[in-house]
Design a protein around this motif. Structure first.
Motif, PDB file in Angstrom:
ATOM      1  N   PRO A   1      62.960  33.690   7.910  1.00  0.00           N
ATOM      2  CA  PRO A   1      63.696  32.552   8.441  1.00  0.00           C
ATOM      3  C   PRO A   1      63.914  31.513   7.371  1.00  0.00           C
ATOM      4  N   GLU A  46      62.658  26.376   9.312  1.00  0.00           N
ATOM      5  CA  GLU A  46      62.172  27.060  10.503  1.00  0.00           C
ATOM      6  C   GLU A  46      60.800  27.664  10.261  1.00  0.00           C
ATOM      7  N   SER A  55      66.099  36.354  17.829  1.00  0.00           N
ATOM      8  CA  SER A  55      67.252  36.793  17.046  1.00  0.00           C
ATOM      9  C   SER A  55      68.174  37.608  17.944  1.00  0.00           C
ATOM     10  N   LEU A 106      70.050  32.735  15.516  1.00  0.00           N
ATOM     11  CA  LEU A 106      68.694  32.325  15.851  1.00  0.00           C
ATOM     12  C   LEU A 106      68.741  31.361  17.034  1.00  0.00           C
ATOM     13  N   SER A 161      61.878  38.763  21.619  1.00  0.00           N
ATOM     14  CA  SER A 161      62.394  38.618  20.259  1.00  0.00           C
ATOM     15  C   SER A 161      62.510  39.979  19.619  1.00  0.00           C
ATOM     16  N   TRP A 215      61.414  31.781  18.775  1.00  0.00           N
ATOM     17  CA  TRP A 215      62.704  31.957  18.111  1.00  0.00           C
ATOM     18  C   TRP A 215      63.162  33.388  18.356  1.00  0.00           C
ATOM     19  N   PRO A 234      64.666  35.819  12.364  1.00  0.00           N
ATOM     20  CA  PRO A 234      63.284  35.363  12.335  1.00  0.00           C
ATOM     21  C   PRO A 234      62.395  36.328  11.584  1.00  0.00           C
TER      22      PRO A 234
END
Length: 471
Positions: free
Chosen positions: A392, A396, A416, A460, A378, A414, A361
């Motif tokens: 991304p 996305e 990672s 992701l 995240s 989102w 992301p």
């Protein structure tokens, strides 16, 4: 070394657990309040969980400063011991025995029980704090559970605090330790710092050492620091200390982005390994490679890549292969491909392993989310597995900008996947707890995950809005 140059009274980023430097983020405040409450109210077992370096030991020491003198505490740091040895350490900390005094397990338990009853009658309390509890074996954990049976009709005589990394929770989920897990009355989690909290953490430590100058770390340097550290205070300390040392050598009064990048590189780059690798021109010929299964596959790949490269060269030279010129033009050079194959080749004879997705992301989106949600998880790769974060994929990015097509996706996150992550840990770090409903919600939002126990680094994962019905 650099303290006088920057006007510090002492080094601000030592990694020792000094309560003077304690920064209380939202999750740190919750854990500290729960510790004090659980001990004072005699709640029995308390569990404090967090990744390595998030400040668990510092919080335990800070909690001791908030307790009255009639609370007697035994603090166990070394958990690579048997239960009788741990019991001997507890008695020694409480002043009930010497560390070398020969005591049977029965005698030690009898002495501890008598002391706890005496403390209760005088309005006191007895606490056993076990740090690094994830290292305890099943026998020690089960004996600690039995130790909690020392009680009256109304009160637990001994309060036990288990502080450990996420591996401790994985142990507590085992069926043979379910009785211990059921007795934990308070279970709290320490979360990594957000970008905003990272800035406040640095400023607070600089204030403690008497720094009165302008902002020491530039915004870009702090952003890079957060990306590399994953919001882990211990790694933040290490990087900040190294950056200060580099800046001091260059006589720079502020820590710039390039200085922080150099500090990160110094801790992550394997200079000796890379310099010792032979260049591509002196690699052994394919025919000379040994005949193991994995090496034969590497040889086959090299031959195939050589053919692909030759075709690309023919196309580049204008031999008129229609429709392939643009693709060949964008293909990586043979030299880089060979290096990638050599570095990623399997060392054993096992079958080829599936590769994780390459996308990660965008860091700007992660920072914006962390600014408003301290429990967001995240986290970029930590400093010990540091890799550049790529933007991304287009679809996305478009979804992140538009907020999704449905109202329920407006606040979706989102995440990672980083090294050592599991879907279970990600759910706990984001939602603060775990259950099958939450796992199913995440799996529903990520149909590509067919096995919750099999996710990959930099994969992701979409985390649904915690306020969405069903979560």
């Amino acid at each position: 070394m650099y303290s006088r140059f920057y006007g510090f009274s002492e080094k601000p980023f030592d990694i020792t657990p000094d309560p003077r430097f304690l920064y209380l983020s939202l999750s740190h405040r919750e854990v500290l309040a729960s510790l004090i409450y659980g001990i004072k109210e005699k709640r029995g077992f308390i569990a404090v969980l967090g990744e390595a370096g998030t400040g668990k030991t510092t919080l335990l020491r800070s909690a001791l400063d908030h307790l009255k003198e009639d609370v007697k505490v035994a603090h166990i740091f070394n958990t690579d011991v048997t239960f009788p040895e741990m019991l001997q350490m507890v008695l020694a900390d409480l002043g009930l025995a010497t560390r070398k005094e020969p005591l049977t397990k029965v005698d030690a338990l009898h002495r501890l029980n008598g002391f706890a009853l005496q403390q209760l009658s005088s309005g006191g309390n007895v606490v056993i704090m076990v740090d690094e509890a994830q290292n305890l074996d099943r026998n020690c954990l089960e004996n600690l559970r039995l130790l909690s049976n020392l009680e009256t009709r109304r009160h637990k005589l001994i309060q036990i605090v288990l502080s450990g990394q996420p591996e401790l929770e994985e142990k507590l989920r085992r069926p043979d330790l379910r009785q211990l897990s059921q007795r934990i009355n308070l279970r709290r989690y320490i979360m990594p710092l957000s970008p905003r909290e990272t800035h406040e953490y640095i400023e607070q430590r600089l204030k403690v050492v008497g720094y009165r100058g302008p902002t020491l770390y530039t915004k870009r340097a702090e952003n890079l620091l957060w990306q590399a550290s994953g919001g882990i205070p211990r790694i933040i300390n290490t990087l900040c200390d190294n950056a200060l040392l580099i800046a001091f050598a260059l006589k720079e009064k502020r820590i710039q982005e390039k200085t922080m990048k150099e500090a990160i590189d110094d801790l992550t780059r394997d200079r000796f390994r890379r310099e010792s690798q032979p260049p591509a021109s002196v690699l052994p010929p394919v025919a000379a490679l040994p005949g193991s299964g994995s090496n034969r596959r590497v040889a086959g790949l090299l031959v195939l890549l050589l053919l692909v490269s030759l075709v690309g060269l023919i196309v580049e030279s204008g031999f008129g292969i229609v429709g392939t010129h643009s693709k060949a033009k964008d293909s990586p050079s043979f030299k880089n491909v060979v290096r990638a194959v050599i570095s990623d080749a399997p060392s054993g004879s096992a079958e080829s392993q599936p590769q994780p997705p390459a996308e990660a992301p965008g860091i700007a989106a992660l920072q914006n989310k962390r600014e408003t949600d301290p429990f967001s998880v995240s986290q970029p790769a930590s400093v010990f597995s540091y890799i550049p974060i790529e933007p991304p994929p287009a679809e996305e990015a478009e979804q992140a900008e538009t907020g999704g097509n449905a109202a329920t996706e407006e606040h979706a996150q989102w995440v990672s996947v980083t090294e050592g992550d599991s879907l279970h840990r990600i759910i706990i770090r984001y939602y603060g707890s775990y259950n099958k409903l939450l796992e199913q919600k995440v799996l529903t939002a990520n149909p590509s995950i067919t096995n919750p126990d099999r996710i990959f680094v930099r994969q992701l994962i979409k985390i649904p809005d915690p306020t969405e019905p069903g979560t």
